[in-house]
Write a protein that holds these residues in place. Structure first.
Motif, PDB file in Angstrom:
ATOM      1  N   GLU A   1       0.850  -1.197   0.000  1.00 49.41           N
ATOM      2  CA  GLU A   1       0.000   0.000   0.000  1.00 49.41           C
ATOM      3  C   GLU A   1       0.883   1.242   0.000  1.00 49.41           C
ATOM      4  O   GLU A   1       1.083   1.884   1.040  1.00 49.41           O
ATOM      5  N   PRO A   2       1.400   1.595  -1.188  1.00 49.51           N
ATOM      6  CA  PRO A   2       2.305   2.743  -1.256  1.00 49.51           C
ATOM      7  C   PRO A   2       1.637   3.992  -0.696  1.00 49.51           C
ATOM      8  O   PRO A   2       0.484   4.282  -0.997  1.00 49.51           O
ATOM      9  N   GLY A   3       2.366   4.709   0.123  1.00 47.19           N
ATOM     10  CA  GLY A   3       1.859   5.960   0.675  1.00 47.19           C
ATOM     11  C   GLY A   3       1.126   5.813   1.997  1.00 47.19           C
ATOM     12  O   GLY A   3       0.886   6.805   2.685  1.00 47.19           O
ATOM     13  N   ALA A   4       0.738   4.602   2.357  1.00 46.58           N
ATOM     14  CA  ALA A   4       0.012   4.422   3.616  1.00 46.58           C
ATOM     15  C   ALA A   4       0.979   4.475   4.795  1.00 46.58           C
ATOM     16  O   ALA A   4       2.162   4.163   4.659  1.00 46.58           O
ATOM     17  N   THR A   5       0.472   4.865   5.953  1.00 41.94           N
ATOM     18  CA  THR A   5       1.273   4.832   7.182  1.00 41.94           C
ATOM     19  C   THR A   5       0.450   4.161   8.273  1.00 41.94           C
ATOM     20  O   THR A   5      -0.786   4.203   8.258  1.00 41.94           O
ATOM     21  N   ALA A   6       1.155   3.554   9.223  1.00 41.07           N
ATOM     22  CA  ALA A   6       0.470   2.899  10.333  1.00 41.07           C
ATOM     23  C   ALA A   6      -0.317   3.924  11.150  1.00 41.07           C
ATOM     24  O   ALA A   6      -1.391   3.621  11.677  1.00 41.07           O
ATOM     25  N   GLU A   7       0.185   5.135  11.229  1.00 44.82           N
ATOM     26  CA  GLU A   7      -0.517   6.160  12.003  1.00 44.82           C
ATOM     27  C   GLU A   7      -1.923   6.396  11.439  1.00 44.82           C
ATOM     28  O   GLU A   7      -2.917   6.411  12.172  1.00 44.82           O
ATOM     29  N   GLN A   8      -1.961   6.544  10.104  1.00 43.23           N
ATOM     30  CA  GLN A   8      -3.224   6.745   9.398  1.00 43.23           C
ATOM     31  C   GLN A   8      -4.158   5.537   9.574  1.00 43.23           C
ATOM     32  O   GLN A   8      -5.341   5.682   9.885  1.00 43.23           O
ATOM     33  N   LEU A   9      -3.592   4.374   9.359  1.00 43.87           N
ATOM     34  CA  LEU A   9      -4.404   3.156   9.454  1.00 43.87           C
ATOM     35  C   LEU A   9      -4.926   2.970  10.870  1.00 43.87           C
ATOM     36  O   LEU A   9      -6.091   2.619  11.072  1.00 43.87           O
ATOM     37  N   SER A  10      -4.046   3.202  11.845  1.00 40.40           N
ATOM     38  CA  SER A  10      -4.454   2.982  13.235  1.00 40.40           C
ATOM     39  C   SER A  10      -5.585   3.920  13.630  1.00 40.40           C
ATOM     40  O   SER A  10      -6.469   3.549  14.404  1.00 40.40           O
ATOM     41  N   ALA A  11      -5.568   5.131  13.099  1.00 36.63           N
ATOM     42  CA  ALA A  11      -6.654   6.068  13.402  1.00 36.63           C
ATOM     43  C   ALA A  11      -7.982   5.521  12.879  1.00 36.63           C
ATOM     44  O   ALA A  11      -8.989   5.478  13.579  1.00 36.63           O
ATOM     45  N   MET A  12      -7.974   5.058  11.621  1.00 40.89           N
ATOM     46  CA  MET A  12      -9.193   4.471  11.037  1.00 40.89           C
ATOM     47  C   MET A  12      -9.636   3.229  11.806  1.00 40.89           C
ATOM     48  O   MET A  12     -10.794   3.076  12.179  1.00 40.89           O
ATOM     49  N   PHE A  13      -8.676   2.342  12.027  1.00 43.73           N
ATOM     50  CA  PHE A  13      -9.022   1.038  12.603  1.00 43.73           C
ATOM     51  C   PHE A  13      -9.426   1.197  14.071  1.00 43.73           C
ATOM     52  O   PHE A  13     -10.272   0.467  14.582  1.00 43.73           O
ATOM     53  N   GLY A  14      -8.786   2.207  14.735  1.00 40.99           N
ATOM     54  CA  GLY A  14      -9.139   2.467  16.133  1.00 40.99           C
ATOM     55  C   GLY A  14     -10.588   2.922  16.260  1.00 40.99           C
ATOM     56  O   GLY A  14     -11.266   2.604  17.246  1.00 40.99           O
ATOM     57  N   ALA A  15     -11.069   3.662  15.254  1.00 36.64           N
ATOM     58  CA  ALA A  15     -12.470   4.092  15.278  1.00 36.64           C
ATOM     59  C   ALA A  15     -13.409   2.949  14.894  1.00 36.64           C
ATOM     60  O   ALA A  15     -14.559   2.882  15.340  1.00 36.64           O
ATOM     61  N   LEU A  16     -12.899   2.058  14.043  1.00 37.99           N
ATOM     62  CA  LEU A  16     -13.720   0.957  13.508  1.00 37.99           C
ATOM     63  C   LEU A  16     -14.030  -0.087  14.584  1.00 37.99           C
ATOM     64  O   LEU A  16     -15.178  -0.538  14.728  1.00 37.99           O
TER      65      LEU A  16
END
Lengths: 494, 494
Positions: free
Chosen positions: B160-175
């Motif tokens: 996933e070029p361009g993705a960061t764990a910080e970004q993903l964790s924010a989404m997944f933390g809300a999910l």
């Protein structure tokens, strides 16, 4: 020196593995590929060819070979054979200028389409200019390879290393009059019955698979699919065959299968140590064809095996239009007029090949030009078969070979038949009880003998030596002719 | 400068074509290859990987890139996108030391077998030492790629070029809390019926092929076969899918097919000009998964489409154990307890993925070691799903990914679902009449919109931008959660 040999062989094994992948891709193209993928596949194949060409002409090979060929220690037979193959392949790769190789690839890829269309339209004139281009480039390639020697012989080496036109012409020159004389005899006798009825195509495929196993084809290391043209492809533990079915002609499926099983069993039987090395495959087209033809004809169409097959076919299909095994044997071996090489019978097949051999030698030698080819074909056909070609698709346009640049390939078909004749004579001497096994549906004494004496050696010996070692004598056309004369005189009660 | 670009792109197209051949080989391995060919195939794949690695790290690429990146003229968007992809791939290839790449290839190829055996034996301890080795090498690789930055982020770029764990964790933390809350609600409600009976497997395959065509999969440029695991493979005009059948569960075959058709349609729809270039395929695993999931779930499991499907299934299979389309919709979307990610329902699926994401981040960051992994898995599973893992094959040993070194891959599954949620909201705004088409068995308003707004662009835009451009807003987990809450509250009459 061991280091150089190991490095060279590692490089060769990788090249062999990549070449095998390219082969898998061709198999896919004929069996599985969606039709919309054709143009894309062309680009994939070209990229693979680019990789293979770069590897085969890699200057490191030249350096390794120079080191090894200058070494004072004597080589073992496997090492010597590997170096012989690699030297031949490397010299070939560097002798042909890159420009010529690229031009040949470009022209032949277009030429195949032009040929297919001309054949469909029955119009040789539409193909002639393209064929002239291909021929011109093949003459150039042959000259580059020949280094002043015979151009046709140089082309022949791609398919039958060590063979010469002089040798082949001597064999074929002796073959042709005897085949014609035998054909004249047979034509005077009453024709055998044909099969009648229709034959369920799934049941044909099941029979084909069962017979393939019976002939020793290992289906855990292969598979059988349907395709437009029967072929065998692959080496070692991944050797696949195709066949085809026609509801009114179960012999087409069955004998195509046995023929391809001959090719495939050869590849499967090569010593596993040789995998992906120059020794890891059938040694030449001629020796390959000897295996397919002896499986198909001398074994598969023998009286003993057809008596077993008659039982299998009546059990599976019911009434098939012939009353007994004796009549079935005659039906299987029925000699019939026809224009098409691939549909020909065992007796006439080589006359088709010899015609092409003589014409293509003349073309390469500039003794014949494409403008005069159709007339030359038709004249020779009438002379050998006794009737006239009715249209180009039944004559000069019937085979794909010349369109893709395969000059020097045709004679290997007949050479294979000659070799099969030699092997069959030796096999019969070695296995006097073969017929009773065949009559019980068991070709293993024959396939086992071939595996042991021919197939397992792969590329270890030169093609002619491979046959000579197996039979104990120099190959000649004599055994094939004696076999054919005995068989067909007996069959036709002559 | 144009010369450098043309030379670079010609080289890239050849590499792309060779990579596609390697992909065809993997397809063959899962569908057609005789089982005895496995070891030989390993050697073939290794040789192909060698060719590809040499090309991807070829110093000429570095030189071409340097020329082009230093050029004063502004680049067009296609050129710029190609250079961005090539720069990323080249930097990756040269940053990882050859020794490490070779070691990773060696260890993971063995590890997959060790994992399969440990899973069959239900013995995590048997797999742990091997997994530790893989993890150690992946940490090394990540560090080499990260250049001092975040190691997990560096690994993520492969998928996933361009993705960061910080970004993903924010989404997944809300999910996660919303998914758990919704699951609790649903568990309090009565469960829908299941299908009953057995379903002819050939008829399932015929239905799957028909539905695949209905969803726009072009079978003249693809094909459907059976395999142990469903997958899609290939690009452009040769994109093939597999599915599987079980006599008692036609949804397995059907929804696996629709899922893979989502992947395959994406590949088929990419602009033909991009073929074999870095733009000529789906842009990332996350965007790819958004296509497969929106086809499978938001479209394929919608009330409108399942009402059509109910008619098709009763017409083809007769009585199927549910009385009407309304009940059938609930059956298709039945929420059910289970251990296995790939068998999970639409509601719980992401909880499985988030578990893996959190654990693998901890593993890469050395906050968790393999010795403690099974315990951590089981504790998290119990916390999220409310019941205990009964054995390792239903827990930490269920997925192949980590054994083959796929750290950073799991989150793309949930990111794909998040993207699918965003796309679905935008699609519904753009196509208000979609449900009446779906109820008539016609998903083309949806598949057409996706083709136009997402699929045809291939790798032209960065993954997140691809979604943002299609939807008109920055991707977030909101639309997915709103869709799930609305759907399952309605389904379960909450």
């Amino acid at each position: 020196m061991t280091d150089a040999y190991d490095a060279l062989m590692e490089f060769e094994r990788e090249t062999g593995a990549i070449a095998h992948v390219a082969g898998r891709l061709s198999w896919d193209q004929e069996t599985m590929m969606p039709r919309g993928a054709a143009a894309q596949r062309g680009e994939e194949m070209a990229a693979m060819e680019g990789v293979l060409h770069a590897r085969r002409s890699d200057p490191r090979i030249g350096a390794w070979l120079a080191t090894l060929e200058a070494a004072p220690e004597p080589l073992g037979p496997v090492q010597a054979a590997n170096l012989r193959h690699i030297r031949r392949s490397y010299d070939r790769a560097v002798k042909v200028p890159a420009r010529l190789a690229a031009e040949l690839a470009r022209v032949t890829s277009v030429a195949q389409g032009v040929w297919a269309e001309a054949r469909a339209e029955d119009d040789f004139a539409a193909f002639a200019p393209t064929l002239s281009q291909v021929l011109k480039l093949k003459r150039e390639e042959g000259a580059a390879l020949a280094d002043g020697g015979d151009v046709y012989d140089a082309l022949l080496q791609d398919y039958e290393p060590g063979a010469t036109a002089e040798q082949l012409s001597a064999m074929f020159g002796a073959l042709r009059p005897r085949l014609k004389a035998l054909l004249d005899e047979v034509r005077g006798a009453p024709a055998p019955a044909r099969l009648s009825g229709t034959f369920d195509e799934d049941a044909q495929m099941r029979l084909a698979r069962d017979i393939a196993k019976t002939f020793g084809y290992d289906l855990t290391r292969g598979r059988v699919d349907k395709a437009v043209h029967p072929f065998s492809s692959g080496s070692g533990n991944d050797v696949r065959i195709t066949t085809r079915t026609a509801a009114d002609d179960p012999f087409n499926c069955l004998y195509s299968t046995i023929h391809e099983v001959g090719h495939a069993s050869y590849e499967q039987a090569v010593a596993q140590d040789y995998l992906f090395t120059p020794l890891g495959q059938g040694v030449s087209m001629g020796v390959h064809e000897s295996q397919s033809r002896i499986y198909e004809n001398q074994i598969g169409r023998s009286q003993a095996f057809t008596s077993y097959l008659f039982g299998e076919m009546t059990r599976r299909f019911g009434e098939i239009g012939v009353p007994d095994a004796e009549a079935f044997y005659r039906t299987v071996n029925r000699v019939h007029d026809g224009y098409i090489r691939t549909e020909s019978d065992e007796l006439q097949y080589n006359l088709h090949v010899l015609l092409r051999y003589d014409l293509e030698r003349a073309l390469v030698a500039k003794e014949l030009e494409v403008a005069d080819l159709e007339e030359a074909w038709n004249a020779r056909f009438a002379a050998d078969f006794g009737f006239a070609v009715d249209r180009p698709s039944n004559g000069v346009l019937q085979d794909v070979h010349w369109s893709v640049g395969l000059f020097g390939y045709f004679p290997t078909y007949s050479l294979g038949n000659v070799y099969a004749g030699c092997l069959h004579a030796a096999l019969r001497r070695a296995e006097p009880g073969l017929d009773s096994a065949l009559a019980a549906g068991d070709p293993s004494p024959a396939t086992g003998w071939l595996r042991e004496n021919v197939q397992r050696h792969g590329g270890l010996f030169e093609p002619r030596d491979t046959i000579a070692r197996a039979t104990g004598e120099a190959p000649s056309e004599g055994p094939l002719m004696e076999y054919l004369e005995t068989k067909f005189r007996d069959l036709y009660a002559l």
